[in-house]
Structures are given as C-alpha cells and as structure tokens.
Design an enzyme around this catalytic site. Structure first.
Site, PDB file in Angstrom:
ATOM      1  CD  GLU A 223      -2.872  -1.067   2.401  1.00 44.98           C
ATOM      2  OE1 GLU A 223      -3.817  -0.284   2.334  1.00 44.98           O
ATOM      3  OE2 GLU A 223      -2.663  -1.780   3.386  1.00 44.98           O
TER       4      GLU A 223
ATOM      5  CG  HIS B 128      -8.574   5.873   2.481  1.00 48.67           C
ATOM      6  ND1 HIS B 128      -8.640   5.729   1.111  1.00 48.67           N
ATOM      7  CD2 HIS B 128      -7.860   4.826   2.937  1.00 48.67           C
ATOM      8  CE1 HIS B 128      -7.990   4.631   0.771  1.00 48.67           C
ATOM      9  NE2 HIS B 128      -7.510   4.057   1.860  1.00 48.67           N
TER      10      HIS B 128
ATOM     11  NE  ARG C 191      -3.948   5.013   3.521  1.00 44.89           N
ATOM     12  CZ  ARG C 191      -4.466   4.129   4.315  1.00 44.89           C
ATOM     13  NH1 ARG C 191      -4.974   4.493   5.472  1.00 44.89           N
ATOM     14  NH2 ARG C 191      -4.504   2.869   3.970  1.00 44.89           N
TER      15      ARG C 191
ATOM     16  CG  HIS D 257      -9.379   6.002   6.607  1.00 50.19           C
ATOM     17  ND1 HIS D 257     -10.383   5.074   6.450  1.00 50.19           N
ATOM     18  CD2 HIS D 257      -8.211   5.294   6.612  1.00 50.19           C
ATOM     19  CE1 HIS D 257      -9.847   3.864   6.359  1.00 50.19           C
ATOM     20  NE2 HIS D 257      -8.541   3.976   6.465  1.00 50.19           N
TER      21      HIS D 257
ATOM     22  NE  ARG E  30      -3.672   4.512   9.453  1.00 44.45           N
ATOM     23  CZ  ARG E  30      -4.523   3.625   8.934  1.00 44.45           C
ATOM     24  NH1 ARG E  30      -4.594   2.408   9.435  1.00 44.45           N
ATOM     25  NH2 ARG E  30      -5.310   3.950   7.940  1.00 44.45           N
TER      26      ARG E  30
HETATM   27  C1  LIG Z   1     -13.031   1.276   6.182  1.00 42.00           C
HETATM   28  C2  LIG Z   1     -11.787   1.101   7.012  1.00 42.00           C
HETATM   29  C3  LIG Z   1     -10.722   0.358   6.515  1.00 42.00           C
HETATM   30  C4  LIG Z   1      -9.556   0.198   7.276  1.00 42.00           C
HETATM   31  N1  LIG Z   1      -8.551  -0.573   6.803  1.00 42.00           N
HETATM   32  C5  LIG Z   1      -7.462  -0.800   7.586  1.00 42.00           C
HETATM   33  C6  LIG Z   1      -6.445  -1.700   7.183  1.00 42.00           C
HETATM   34  O1  LIG Z   1      -6.509  -2.316   6.137  1.00 42.00           O
HETATM   35  N2  LIG Z   1      -5.365  -1.873   8.014  1.00 42.00           N
HETATM   36  C7  LIG Z   1      -5.240  -1.227   9.205  1.00 42.00           C
HETATM   37  O2  LIG Z   1      -4.244  -1.424   9.922  1.00 42.00           O
HETATM   38  N3  LIG Z   1      -6.215  -0.378   9.611  1.00 42.00           N
HETATM   39  C8  LIG Z   1      -7.318  -0.175   8.859  1.00 42.00           C
HETATM   40  N4  LIG Z   1      -8.292   0.673   9.290  1.00 42.00           N
HETATM   41  C9  LIG Z   1      -8.167   1.257  10.626  1.00 42.00           C
HETATM   42  C10 LIG Z   1      -8.451   0.157  11.653  1.00 42.00           C
HETATM   43  O3  LIG Z   1      -9.531  -0.613  11.208  1.00 42.00           O
HETATM   44  C11 LIG Z   1      -8.788   0.749  13.003  1.00 42.00           C
HETATM   45  O4  LIG Z   1      -7.837   1.693  13.374  1.00 42.00           O
HETATM   46  C12 LIG Z   1      -8.828  -0.340  14.066  1.00 42.00           C
HETATM   47  O5  LIG Z   1      -9.681  -1.374  13.663  1.00 42.00           O
HETATM   48  C13 LIG Z   1      -9.299   0.238  15.372  1.00 42.00           C
HETATM   49  O6  LIG Z   1      -9.511  -0.802  16.268  1.00 42.00           O
HETATM   50  P1  LIG Z   1      -9.995  -0.467  17.727  1.00 42.00           P
HETATM   51  O7  LIG Z   1     -10.155  -1.774  18.425  1.00 42.00           O
HETATM   52  O8  LIG Z   1      -9.103   0.540  18.314  1.00 42.00           O
HETATM   53  O9  LIG Z   1     -11.411   0.264  17.522  1.00 42.00           O
HETATM   54  P2  LIG Z   1     -12.734  -0.256  16.818  1.00 42.00           P
HETATM   55  O10 LIG Z   1     -12.491  -1.454  16.009  1.00 42.00           O
HETATM   56  O11 LIG Z   1     -13.362   0.887  16.145  1.00 42.00           O
HETATM   57  O12 LIG Z   1     -13.640  -0.668  18.050  1.00 42.00           O
HETATM   58  C14 LIG Z   1     -14.158   0.310  18.930  1.00 42.00           C
HETATM   59  C15 LIG Z   1     -15.173  -0.346  19.823  1.00 42.00           C
HETATM   60  O13 LIG Z   1     -15.520   0.522  20.884  1.00 42.00           O
HETATM   61  C16 LIG Z   1     -16.931   0.546  21.054  1.00 42.00           C
HETATM   62  N5  LIG Z   1     -17.276   1.806  21.716  1.00 42.00           N
HETATM   63  C17 LIG Z   1     -16.968   3.072  21.321  1.00 42.00           C
HETATM   64  N6  LIG Z   1     -17.412   3.964  22.235  1.00 42.00           N
HETATM   65  C18 LIG Z   1     -18.013   3.246  23.218  1.00 42.00           C
HETATM   66  C19 LIG Z   1     -18.667   3.585  24.429  1.00 42.00           C
HETATM   67  N7  LIG Z   1     -18.829   4.852  24.841  1.00 42.00           N
HETATM   68  N8  LIG Z   1     -19.164   2.587  25.209  1.00 42.00           N
HETATM   69  C20 LIG Z   1     -19.061   1.288  24.831  1.00 42.00           C
HETATM   70  N9  LIG Z   1     -18.459   0.915  23.684  1.00 42.00           N
HETATM   71  C21 LIG Z   1     -17.931   1.876  22.896  1.00 42.00           C
HETATM   72  C22 LIG Z   1     -17.442   0.388  19.640  1.00 42.00           C
HETATM   73  O14 LIG Z   1     -18.799   0.014  19.617  1.00 42.00           O
HETATM   74  C23 LIG Z   1     -16.487  -0.688  19.125  1.00 42.00           C
HETATM   75  O15 LIG Z   1     -16.885  -1.954  19.587  1.00 42.00           O
HETATM   76  C24 LIG Z   1      -9.459   0.833   8.545  1.00 42.00           C
HETATM   77  C25 LIG Z   1     -10.535   1.577   9.027  1.00 42.00           C
HETATM   78  C26 LIG Z   1     -11.688   1.715   8.286  1.00 42.00           C
HETATM   79  C27 LIG Z   1     -12.823   2.503   8.847  1.00 42.00           C
END
Ligand SMILES: Cc1cc2nc3c(=O)[nH]c(=O)nc-3n(C[C@H](O)[C@H](O)[C@H](O)COP(=O)(O)OP(=O)(O)OC[C@H]3O[C@@H](n4cnc5c(N)ncnc54)[C@H](O)[C@@H]3O)c2cc1C
Length: 546
Positions: free
Chosen positions: A125, A253, A299, A360, A395
């Site tokens: 990428e 993005h 990006r 993004h 990032r």
């Molecule tokens: C379309 C897309 C494509 C992506 N592609 C990539 C990729 O290919 N490679 C890569 O490294 N990264 C990618 N990213 C970024 C990556 O997906 C995220 O940074 C990562 O998944 C974040 O994980 P997380 O566990 O921190 O948060 P999340 O996976 O967003 O989980 C957050 C959780 O917290 C919960 N939550 C939030 N607030 C509260 C609250 N007040 N009370 C209770 N629960 C709450 C939500 O419901 C959810 O369950 C992408 C992101 C997107 C949107």
C-alpha cells in the site's frame, strides 16, 4: 443546573477486575490476554459486538513475517510517513513485536490469504517500499473480528455486554470533589454506563479500565468509519483530566467511493498496490506530478493531490481506474470492493470508479506509553483511541491493526503488574441520579446540531486548512457545545445525546490542536504556515492544564 450524579451509595454495583470499553481488535485482544492471567473481565460495547472500525478494515495488517526479516525498512517507511513526529523507540519496538502477534492471530484461526505455493500473500500500500501486508482477501478486519469474538465467547472469564454505553469514569478525584475533601493520587474506581435497552445508568466498579473505543470519523460529514466512531474514549479521558495529543492529525483516505447519497465506502489502497491508477476529471493520470512514488505516494500526499485536482477542474470526484489490472484480478483479490461497486452499478473491470477523500483515521489520541498506560493510575488505552507515538504526523497504511495487537499485549502485562499492587480499598461511590432531568422531547436539536457540527468540521477543518477557517470552526463549535451541554443537563441521557456531547468536545479539541500547530507537517496542512518547523513537537492538551 441539576447536579448529576448525586453522592448517594449506588443502588446496584457490579464488580470486575478489569472493564474493557470496546469490542474491536484492541479491546478483544486485550481482554483475552487478561483472561489468560485468570482475571475477571467485562467488555462493554455500545452496539452489537461486531460493530467496529475493525470489522471494516480491508487492506490488512503490516508486519515483517519472519523473525529474521527486514525490520529496518518497515521502521524506515513508518518514520518517513510520520514526517518527523514518530517516537522512534516506539516504532522499533512495535515493528519488532509484529511476528509474534501475527502468530497469535493465526493460532486463533485468522486464515491470511496465501499464494498458490502456500506462502502468505503479501500486499503493498501507499508509503510501503516493500510487500509486507498480510490480508484476508479485502476483508481482513472481518476475519480478525470473527476469530477474536469466537475466542472471547469461549472464555469463561470474559463477560461481553452489548448495548452498554460507557459515559464517564469514576475516580478518587471525582469522589473527593463530590465529598468536598482533598484527593490523594488520583486513580480509577470504575465507570458509569448506560444500559441502553433498560434505559438505565448503572455503576460498574473495577480498579482498571481499558479504553479501546476506536476513532473519531463521525466528527466529519464524510467518513469511511461506521457510526460507532464518535471519539467517546477521548472525551471520557479528557473529562477525567487525562492528556490527549496530536488530534490535528486526521488521515483522510484518498479513495472512498463517491455516491450522491453520501455513503463513503472505502476502496482500499491495496488496489493501487496492484496497479490501479488515479485519473482526474479529464481522464489524465496525475499522481506522477505530485510524488516520485506516483499512485503509491503516502496517503496525505495523495489526498491533497486529489483535493487540488478537484478544485482545479471543479469536479466532485476523481476516477480510480482498475481496468488496467489483468482480467479477473479485481474480482479475485478484492471481492468485497468488486461487489459493492457492482451494487452501485459500476463494473470495475470495464468502468472507472468515482472516488473522493473521506475522514478515515485519527493518528493522535489519549497519550500513552508503550505499556498502554495513561497519566491516570488504572486507566489504559489502546488501539485507535490511543496515541503511542507510532504514527507521528501520518500513519503508514495498515500499521494500526498491528499497533492495536501489540499494545493490547503490552497493556495486559502492565495491568497484571498494576493489579498485583493496586490498593484493595473499595470506597463507596455516588450512584447516578437523573435529578430534574426530563425525557427528551426536542430531538430535532440533536439532529440539527449533529449535522452542523459535521459540516463545520468538513468545511473548515479538512484536508487543507487556514487559521481563519479554524477560528471560524472554533466559534461555531463553542455555540454548539453550550447548547448540547444544556441539553445534556436537562434531559435523560440516551446514546445519541451522549455521542453528540462527545463529538462536540472532540471536534473542539481537534481545532485547538490544529490552531496550536504553527507549521505544515504530515496530515496537518495549513496555508498560513506552509513550512515545517526545525523541531517536531507533540501538541498535548489537558483539561485545566491548557
Ligand atoms: C473502512 C476502514 C478500513 C480500514 N482498513 C485498515 C487496514 O486495512 N489496516 C489497518 O491497519 N487499519 C485499517 N483501518 C483502521 C483500523 O480498522 C482501526 O484503526 C482499528 O480497527 C481500530 O480498532 P480499535 O479496536 O481501536 O477500535 P474499533 O475497532 O473501532 O472498536 C471500537 C469499539 O468501541 C466501542 N465503543 C466506542 N465507544 C463506546 C462507548 N462509549 N461505550 C461502549 N463501547 C464503545 C465500539 O462500539 C467498538 O466496539 C481501517 C478503518 C476503516 C474505517
């Protein structure tokens, strides 16, 4: 204003060793590690368990895949993307940890795509000088989320509670304020959370809270992020006096599918990694003009180039040309993208895809060290909500899933040590009382303010910034914040209100960070300060501390 909550003993309290807020890759990975240490863990998630940014991740997870592999180039690419603001020791440490964490994901059942000879298929990428991205076709996040949720369901020590919305932390300082006594060193005692189905705020007790609440995309009108990405963890931490930093670095993005309805489905950068080309409204491939790596430039460079081309030609989008890929590649390698485009009437093997940038990823967040520790004892953060220093000012693609699993692992080690030494006392805490709050009867205010907030951020705090636009945003947001706060105190809490309260706070913090940065670096690009300062500094904000 009614005082909420009032200092009475909470009617029903539930005790855990650790509360994890969020069921994405960060929260689930961390919970599994703590459960393996024999701890009682609760995961709260505000919607259904799989609703997360994680579930939408397409491109994959960046990692050197053998213990003897080329760590140096992964470090170099990360530092280059971060534009001078990465913490180099953090980058080295996370990159070095990758092979071990990848093996754990494979052991949990994540079936990374392989080549015909059985070796792992590695994608490329923007910003990567080599192929190093493990993926499960173009649905990597979904595969990881499913594997982690399966393991959590099988763990007797983990309770996963859906539709429980974390509102605010309970800390010794908060307790001391309500009793009007002086506090010692502040530490976490638990949190207040809304049981959404019962419409009841409850008190949950634990000496450790892990914030794994993900990103802030919903602050903007157009985003690739799902509805849950409302910056709750950042708002919760900031209100508790914890430092947040570098929030000005929002990654847009470059290529989200352009639809008239406003939905912004992501077209992974991995598509350009396989050879797809960006073309402007006149059909001209333009990226060579902007960067030696052309379509695989970092990006921020690609997003700004698209912004310039759209403004120059007055177009609503640019084109992504996948027709140049060998026949069958788009369908086989990117089935999710292929089918989503087909649903919108686009055959990617025959037609160019209309694309635009969309908010993004948040590079900044709650300030932590490499052990996921924040400044508040008992409060930890990991995943997109946290800022470890890995991403710096921008990032590198696919480094965020990696950071989440590494920090979940490190955080679990740190929490294990903290729990062995944590004070055993469980002081009584005030329960949540609604006071004079009424049932909401003016929800139109929430809708209106939400729209205005997102539009303000899109128009004034976007890809290219100026001081004047940022000041304009600050003034608008201050008015919105006052109205929303008033609504918060007058009406009983519900998810939409809680999210909007968090969104307006986080939007204001993004603007404050952006105004403080008097240079253009990484994702923060301002016409008033086009040069980069000689010394890179973090922008740190703390409530009451400036
Ligand atoms: C379309 C897309 C494509 C992506 N592609 C990539 C990729 O290919 N490679 C890569 O490294 N990264 C990618 N990213 C970024 C990556 O997906 C995220 O940074 C990562 O998944 C974040 O994980 P997380 O566990 O921190 O948060 P999340 O996976 O967003 O989980 C957050 C959780 O917290 C919960 N939550 C939030 N607030 C509260 C609250 N007040 N009370 C209770 N629960 C709450 C939500 O419901 C959810 O369950 C992408 C992101 C997107 C949107």
């Amino acid at each position: 204003m009614p005082s909420r909550p009032k200092p009475v003993r909470a009617a029903r309290e539930t005790f855990y060793d650790v509360i994890v807020v969020g069921s994405g890759i960060a929260g689930l990975s961390f919970a599994l590690k703590l459960a393996a240490q024999g701890r009682r863990v609760a995961i709260f998630t505000k919607k259904d368990r799989a609703e997360s940014n994680t579930n939408h991740a397409q491109g994959g997870i960046a990692a050197v895949t053998s213990a003897t592999g080329d760590f140096a180039s992964h470090v170099r690419d990360t530092l280059e993307a971060g534009d001078g603001l990465c913490r180099e020791d953090v980058v080295r440490s996370i990159v070095q940890d990758a092979p071990a964490r990848i093996q754990e994901l494979i052991a949990l059942g994540v079936g990374f795509s392989t080549l015909a000879d059985g070796r792992i298929s590695l994608g490329k990428e923007g910003g990567h000088s080599k192929r190093r991205i493990l993926h499960v076709k173009d649905m990597t996040g979904r595969a990881i989320e499913e594997a982690l949720l399966g393991a959590v369901a099988a763990s007797p020590r983990i309770t996963l509670r859906e539709h429980v919305f974390a509102i605010d932390l309970i800390t010794t300082a908060r307790l001391a304020r309500s009793r009007r006594v002086s506090a010692g060193k502040d530490r976490v005692l638990g949190l207040y959370a809304l049981d959404v189905r019962r419409k009841q705020v409850r008190t949950f007790r634990a000496p450790v809270v892990m914030l794994a609440t993900g990103g802030v995309g919903q602050v903007y009108q157009f985003t690739t992020n799902p509805d849950i990405a409302t910056g709750d963890g950042i708002a919760i931490a900031y209100r508790a006096g914890v430092a947040v930093e570098n929030l000005e670095f929002i990654q847009f993005h470059p290529t989200a599918l352009y639809t008239r309805e406003g939905e912004r489905f992501l077209i992974s950068e991995a598509v350009r990694g396989e050879g797809a080309v960006l073309r402007n409204a006149a059909g001209v491939a333009f990226m060579k003009k902007y960067h030696p790596r052309a379509d695989l430039a970092p990006r921020d460079v690609v997003a700004r180039a698209i912004d310039v081309e759209m403004k120059r030609l007055g177009s609503r989008h640019v084109w992504l040309d996948l027709t140049v890929l060998p026949p069958g590649v788009a369908r086989a390698r990117f089935p999710n993208i292929y089918e989503t485009c087909a649903r919108h009437g686009i055959d990617v093997e025959q037609q160019w895809v209309p694309v635009v940038p969309a908010a993004h990823y948040l590079c900044g967040g709650v300030r932590t060290n490499l052990r996921a520790e924040t400044w508040l004892a008992g409060l930890y953060a990991c995943g997109e909500v946290a800022c470890t220093g890995l991403h710096g000012a921008n990032r590198l693609a696919s480094n965020s899933l990696l950071e989440a699993v590494v920090l979940a692992h490190r955080g679990a080690e740190a929490v294990g040590e903290y729990l062995r030494a944590a004070p055993r006392a469980r002081p009584a805490v005030p329960g949540w009382v609604d006071g004079d709050a009424q049932d909401p009867d003016e929800r139109v205010v929430l809708e209106h303010n939400s729209l205005e907030l997102k539009q303000t951020m899109w128009d004034y705090v976007g890809i290219v910034r100026t001081t004047k636009r940022l000041q304009r945003a600050r003034a608008r947001l201050a008015v919105l914040a006052r109205e929303i706060e008033e609504y918060y105190w007058n009406f009983k809490v519900e998810p939409r209100l809680l999210e909007l309260r968090n969104l307006v706070l986080v939007a204001g913090l993004i603007v404050e960070c952006a105004l403080r940065r008097k240079e253009s670096r990484g994702l923060h690009w301002t016409l008033d300060y086009p040069a980069k300062l000689a010394r890179a500094r973090d922008t740190v904000l703390r409530k009451g501390g400036g």
